[in-house]
Design an enzyme around this catalytic site. Structure first.
Site, PDB file in Angstrom:
ATOM      1  N   GLU A 193       4.907 -10.338   3.616  1.00 38.73           N
ATOM      2  CA  GLU A 193       3.538 -10.040   2.666  1.00 38.73           C
ATOM      3  C   GLU A 193       3.330 -11.128   1.485  1.00 38.73           C
ATOM      4  OE1 GLU A 193       1.660  -6.350   2.302  1.00 38.73           O
ATOM      5  OE2 GLU A 193       2.602  -5.584   4.120  1.00 38.73           O
TER       6      GLU A 193
ATOM      7  N   HIS B 272      -3.089  -7.375   5.418  1.00 33.59           N
ATOM      8  CA  HIS B 272      -2.777  -6.071   6.103  1.00 33.59           C
ATOM      9  C   HIS B 272      -1.375  -6.118   6.736  1.00 33.59           C
ATOM     10  CE1 HIS B 272      -4.264  -2.664   8.545  1.00 33.59           C
ATOM     11  NE2 HIS B 272      -3.521  -3.439   9.498  1.00 33.59           N
TER      12      HIS B 272
ATOM     13  N   ASN C 283       2.072  -7.055  -4.023  1.00 32.57           N
ATOM     14  CA  ASN C 283       1.307  -8.304  -3.599  1.00 32.57           C
ATOM     15  C   ASN C 283       0.502  -9.136  -4.697  1.00 32.57           C
ATOM     16  OD1 ASN C 283       1.474  -8.876  -0.484  1.00 32.57           O
ATOM     17  ND2 ASN C 283       1.105  -6.834  -0.562  1.00 32.57           N
TER      18      ASN C 283
END
Ligand code: GRF
Length: 226
Positions: A187, A122, A26
């Site tokens: 994500e 998350h 990420n």
């Protein structure tokens, strides 16, 4: 200060620190996203809670300043750990914090100091499946939809106002790994978009195609200008 794509209006880029504990995929997506012309934030620091976090080498290779505050050096002293982190954040004049696989629970005091200026990603559709092992729990629970959430950080773990979510289907035969990979892909799309949204102080959804987004709930969750 950089010029906008149109070359006329200057853009103030918010200085962002990404906090990691692990591989940093990420983090890599945020670094890449922030390189877009006119992006309202710059990744000014990657701060790791462990010296062996794989993301550190990736950040260095990308030319981002890195630092480590090893949580192992502060056993039983969360306040001391956070004071050490805060000192590094201050030294780099950080305005926004993006948690990206950061595996330490933060104290209410640290969270309060960054209220409205600290985001987390998350791997579930919160409020379903806070905590760990989200993909295995989604499969075991028979969920047909799973996904990921970007939210502002509040004192409760994986709580706080939801900024954006992407849903992915749980397919027959999915394993924890196959489902995790499908979620991770999303994500990497949603986090740079949501960070841009917060950095710009916008109240409209991030421009990530397919992302579901909530408006910011209260003015006091907006980033404070310095
Ligand atoms: C991601 O699944 C993120 O949602 C969760 O921890 C994982 C970190 O992965 N908070 P990476 O280090 O970003 O690859």
């Amino acid at each position: 200060m950089v010029m906008s794509a149109a070359g006329d209006a200057p853009i103030t880029r918010r200085r962002v620190a990404i906090l990691i504990s692990g591989r940093g995929s990420n983090m890599t997506a945020l670094i890449a996203g922030a390189r877009a012309p006119g992006y309202p934030a710059e990744i000014a620091l990657v701060l790791a809670s462990r010296a062996d976090a794989g993301g550190l080498a990736l950040a260095e290779a990308a030319g981002i300043p890195v630092a480590t505050v090893a949580s192992s050096a502060f056993k039983g002293d969360r306040a001391g750990f956070e004071q050490a982190m805060q000192a590094v954040l201050d030294a780099h004049a950080i305005e926004l914090v993006a948690l990206a696989g950061f595996m330490r629970i933060l104290t209410p005091g640290f969270v309060a100091a960054w209220q409205g200026r600290m985001l987390n990603i998350h791997p579930s559709l919160l409020p379903a499946f806070p905590g760990l092992d989200t993909h295995a729990r989604a499969i075991a629970g028979g969920a047909k939809l799973h996904g990921c959430t970007v939210h502002l950080v509040s004192p409760g773990v994986d709580e706080g106002p939801i900024l954006a979510q992407v849903a992915v289907p749980v397919l027959a035969g999915d394993t924890e790994a196959s489902l995790a990979a499908r979620v991770l892909e999303q994500e990497h799309r949603i986090y740079p978009a949501a960070l841009a949204w917060v950095a710009a102080g916008r109240r409209t959804p991030p421009e990530a195609e397919g992302a579901l987004a909530n408006p910011l709930p209260r003015d006091d969750w907006l980033p404070k200008s310095r």
